[in-house]
Design a protein around this motif. Structure first.
Motif, PDB file in Angstrom:
ATOM      1  N   GLU A 181       0.904  -1.130   0.105  1.00  0.00           N
ATOM      2  CA  GLU A 181       0.054   0.096  -0.067  1.00  0.00           C
ATOM      3  C   GLU A 181       0.969   1.297  -0.095  1.00  0.00           C
ATOM      4  OE1 GLU A 181      -2.488  -0.053   3.108  1.00  0.00           O
ATOM      5  OE2 GLU A 181      -3.632  -1.986   2.537  1.00  0.00           O
ATOM      6  N   SER A 182       0.706   2.322  -0.606  1.00  0.00           N
ATOM      7  CA  SER A 182       1.443   3.486  -0.980  1.00  0.00           C
ATOM      8  C   SER A 182       0.646   4.633  -0.832  1.00  0.00           C
ATOM      9  CB  SER A 182       2.008   3.597  -2.327  1.00  0.00           C
ATOM     10  OG  SER A 182       2.744   2.403  -2.488  1.00  0.00           O
ATOM     11  N   ARG A 183       0.818   5.436  -0.035  1.00  0.00           N
ATOM     12  CA  ARG A 183       0.264   6.936   0.291  1.00  0.00           C
ATOM     13  C   ARG A 183       1.295   7.905   0.190  1.00  0.00           C
ATOM     14  NH1 ARG A 183      -0.869   2.986   3.754  1.00  0.00           N
ATOM     15  NH2 ARG A 183       0.202   3.997   5.661  1.00  0.00           N
ATOM     16  N   ILE A 184       0.915   9.043  -0.540  1.00  0.00           N
ATOM     17  CA  ILE A 184       1.640  10.216  -0.606  1.00  0.00           C
ATOM     18  C   ILE A 184       0.758  11.524  -0.173  1.00  0.00           C
ATOM     19  CG2 ILE A 184       2.949  11.478  -2.368  1.00  0.00           C
ATOM     20  CD1 ILE A 184       3.590   9.125  -3.999  1.00  0.00           C
ATOM     21  N   ALA A 215       3.927   2.398  12.401  1.00  0.00           N
ATOM     22  CA  ALA A 215       5.443   1.958  12.538  1.00  0.00           C
ATOM     23  C   ALA A 215       5.858   2.698  13.540  1.00  0.00           C
ATOM     24  CB  ALA A 215       6.135   2.587  11.083  1.00  0.00           C
ATOM     25  N   PRO A 216       6.013   2.104  14.909  1.00  0.00           N
ATOM     26  CA  PRO A 216       6.303   2.820  16.036  1.00  0.00           C
ATOM     27  C   PRO A 216       7.828   3.041  16.389  1.00  0.00           C
ATOM     28  CG  PRO A 216       5.630   0.605  16.514  1.00  0.00           C
ATOM     29  CD  PRO A 216       5.183   0.805  15.154  1.00  0.00           C
ATOM     30  N   ASP A 217       8.605   2.202  15.405  1.00  0.00           N
ATOM     31  CA  ASP A 217      10.155   2.231  15.618  1.00  0.00           C
ATOM     32  C   ASP A 217      10.508   2.299  14.289  1.00  0.00           C
ATOM     33  OD1 ASP A 217      12.445   2.704  16.878  1.00  0.00           O
ATOM     34  OD2 ASP A 217      12.491   0.782  17.916  1.00  0.00           O
ATOM     35  N   THR A 218      11.381   3.191  13.955  1.00  0.00           N
ATOM     36  CA  THR A 218      12.119   3.148  12.527  1.00  0.00           C
ATOM     37  C   THR A 218      13.633   3.609  12.859  1.00  0.00           C
ATOM     38  OG1 THR A 218      11.243   5.622  12.138  1.00  0.00           O
ATOM     39  CG2 THR A 218       9.996   3.773  11.275  1.00  0.00           C
ATOM     40  N   ASP A 219      14.362   3.283  11.452  1.00  0.00           N
ATOM     41  CA  ASP A 219      15.737   3.593  11.487  1.00  0.00           C
ATOM     42  C   ASP A 219      15.988   4.305  10.348  1.00  0.00           C
ATOM     43  OD1 ASP A 219      16.875   2.510  14.094  1.00  0.00           O
ATOM     44  OD2 ASP A 219      17.016   0.678  13.079  1.00  0.00           O
ATOM     45  N   PHE A 220      17.029   5.123  10.379  1.00  0.00           N
ATOM     46  CA  PHE A 220      17.491   5.721   9.067  1.00  0.00           C
ATOM     47  C   PHE A 220      17.645   4.703   8.079  1.00  0.00           C
ATOM     48  CE2 PHE A 220      20.776   7.644   6.346  1.00  0.00           C
ATOM     49  CZ  PHE A 220      20.035   8.619   5.921  1.00  0.00           C
ATOM     50  N   ASP A 221      17.366   4.874   6.940  1.00  0.00           N
ATOM     51  CA  ASP A 221      17.561   3.568   5.829  1.00  0.00           C
ATOM     52  C   ASP A 221      18.833   3.971   5.257  1.00  0.00           C
ATOM     53  OD1 ASP A 221      17.781   2.106   3.569  1.00  0.00           O
ATOM     54  OD2 ASP A 221      15.937   2.833   2.906  1.00  0.00           O
ATOM     55  N   GLU A 222      20.115   3.331   5.739  1.00  0.00           N
ATOM     56  CA  GLU A 222      21.436   3.487   5.318  1.00  0.00           C
ATOM     57  C   GLU A 222      21.589   3.187   4.002  1.00  0.00           C
ATOM     58  OE1 GLU A 222      23.911   1.453   8.094  1.00  0.00           O
ATOM     59  OE2 GLU A 222      23.141   3.014   9.593  1.00  0.00           O
ATOM     60  N   SER A 223      20.591   2.519   3.173  1.00  0.00           N
ATOM     61  CA  SER A 223      20.874   2.127   1.911  1.00  0.00           C
ATOM     62  C   SER A 223      20.685   3.359   0.962  1.00  0.00           C
ATOM     63  CB  SER A 223      20.017   0.835   1.453  1.00  0.00           C
ATOM     64  OG  SER A 223      18.634   1.321   1.429  1.00  0.00           O
ATOM     65  N   GLU A 247       2.436  -4.799  10.189  1.00  0.00           N
ATOM     66  CA  GLU A 247       2.905  -4.410   8.760  1.00  0.00           C
ATOM     67  C   GLU A 247       4.216  -3.932   8.793  1.00  0.00           C
ATOM     68  OE1 GLU A 247      -0.505  -2.143   6.500  1.00  0.00           O
ATOM     69  OE2 GLU A 247      -0.012  -1.245   8.568  1.00  0.00           O
ATOM     70  N   HIS A 248       5.018  -4.095   7.388  1.00  0.00           N
ATOM     71  CA  HIS A 248       6.370  -3.518   7.433  1.00  0.00           C
ATOM     72  C   HIS A 248       6.229  -2.166   6.691  1.00  0.00           C
ATOM     73  CE1 HIS A 248      10.299  -2.742   5.585  1.00  0.00           C
ATOM     74  NE2 HIS A 248      10.777  -3.097   7.014  1.00  0.00           N
ATOM     75  N   ARG A 270       4.723 -10.204   7.291  1.00  0.00           N
ATOM     76  CA  ARG A 270       5.326 -11.400   6.661  1.00  0.00           C
ATOM     77  C   ARG A 270       6.211 -11.206   5.561  1.00  0.00           C
ATOM     78  NH1 ARG A 270      -0.182 -14.941   6.470  1.00  0.00           N
ATOM     79  NH2 ARG A 270      -0.848 -12.859   5.637  1.00  0.00           N
ATOM     80  N   ALA A 271       5.986 -10.219   4.911  1.00  0.00           N
ATOM     81  CA  ALA A 271       6.781  -9.838   3.810  1.00  0.00           C
ATOM     82  C   ALA A 271       7.118  -8.379   3.745  1.00  0.00           C
ATOM     83  CB  ALA A 271       6.018  -9.992   2.639  1.00  0.00           C
ATOM     84  N   ALA A 272       8.487  -8.086   4.048  1.00  0.00           N
ATOM     85  CA  ALA A 272       8.945  -6.987   4.064  1.00  0.00           C
ATOM     86  C   ALA A 272       8.842  -5.990   2.787  1.00  0.00           C
ATOM     87  CB  ALA A 272      10.574  -6.787   4.354  1.00  0.00           C
ATOM     88  N   THR A 273       8.374  -4.614   3.038  1.00  0.00           N
ATOM     89  CA  THR A 273       8.145  -3.772   1.980  1.00  0.00           C
ATOM     90  C   THR A 273       9.427  -3.390   1.055  1.00  0.00           C
ATOM     91  OG1 THR A 273       6.810  -2.470   3.446  1.00  0.00           O
ATOM     92  CG2 THR A 273       7.434  -1.303   1.389  1.00  0.00           C
ATOM     93  N   GLU A 274       9.459  -3.795  -0.321  1.00  0.00           N
ATOM     94  CA  GLU A 274      10.449  -4.044  -1.230  1.00  0.00           C
ATOM     95  C   GLU A 274      11.361  -2.291  -1.062  1.00  0.00           C
ATOM     96  OE1 GLU A 274      11.777  -6.244  -2.588  1.00  0.00           O
ATOM     97  OE2 GLU A 274      10.304  -7.693  -2.217  1.00  0.00           O
TER      98      GLU A 274
END
Length: 290
Positions: A181-184, A215-223, A247-248, A270-274
């Protein structure tokens, strides 16, 4: 006795009919090349390809925001390679500006104002997606935007938006066949100062600030390598820590002049967001806002 005349059709062209060559200054003779085998056709083609690549790379530093309207799909960063999970977006085009209006990040627009219709700056729905019935690309309320965050923070966010010279919020959403699911959301304020103030109110920076509801806890995306980012814009890209909940979630904020964008991709835990289609969305939305 008179000799027979030759047929006219076989008569050679008179020299007077040939244009006189233009005189050019003499050039020094080049040094004689060293003896060796002639390069093969394959080698010549490789040199031509590398030369073209260098010329293209040299031109990427200018005109990114202006060129999106005239690019082919395969020329737009994020759409050049097939088969790696990128989504198939329609051809992107910048909307027309009112007569005499400057671009949002040009020298003649110190406030960073987006004069184009904000709804036309939203990333379109990619091929194969099902459009969201609520987030259709039109205007939404501060309450709708605040619903993306945890329940105990929604009233504060709504109040902040109403007190921060907010002009409009436009939003679009969709669901891909794999369940992503995508939201902007695009939030436009009266000036860059108000947009940056809202970013600070949400504590966005080294962290994602106020947590989203899913998403109660996130990290900076190092990629994230800031590839495709338009000059004078800032992107903050985050991914939910593992193990995720139901959800991821991946989320990103873009600050471009008077406008703040929130991009959210979520998928069953169960399947991480790409990663690739998410970063593709961030790059292309950033260019539309540039």
């Amino acid at each position: 006795m008179t000799e027979p005349t030759e047929p006219t059709t076989e008569k050679p062209t008179a020299p007077a009919e040939v244009p006189a060559p233009v005189a050019l200054p003499a050039l020094p003779a080049p040094p004689a090349p060293a003896a060796g085998p002639r390069p093969s056709r394959r080698a010549l083609r490789a040199v031509a390809r590398w030369t073209a690549a260098v010329l293209v790379c040299g031109g990427l530093g200018t005109g990114t925001a202006y060129g999106i309207a005239s690019m082919e799909r395969t020329d737009v960063p994020g759409l050049a390679t097939e088969g790696d999970g990128r989504w198939d977006y329609p051809q992107l085009a910048l909307p027309a500006l009112p007569s005499g209006a400057p671009r949002p990040l040009s020298y003649g627009n110190a406030a960073g104002v987006h004069h184009a219709d904000l709804r036309k700056l939203l990333l379109p729905v990619p091929a194969g997606a099902t459009a969201d019935g609520k987030l259709t690309g039109g205007w939404v309320t501060p309450g709708q935007y605040a619903s993306e965050y945890r329940a105990e923070k929604r009233a504060d966010i709504t109040r902040t938006l109403r007190d921060s010279a907010l002009r409009h919020i436009a939003a679009r959403g969709w669901t891909m066949p794999d369940g992503t699911e995508s939201r902007i959301y695009l939030l436009r304020f009266n000036s860059t100062a108000y947009a940056e103030g809202f970013r600070d109110d949400l504590h966005i920076g080294a962290t994602a600030g106020l947590p989203l509801a899913t998403a109660p806890d996130t990290d900076f995306d190092e990629s994230w390598k800031s590839s495709g980012r338009v000059h004078d814009t800032v992107s903050y890209v985050f991914s939910e820590k593992k193990p995720s909940g139901a959800e991821h979630v991946r989320q990103a904020y873009i600050v471009s002049g008077d406008t703040v964008a929130l991009i959210v991709h979520s998928r069953d835990g169960r399947a991480a967001t790409e990663r690739i289609p998410f970063q593709q969305s961030v790059i292309l939305q950033n260019q539309l806002l540039g």
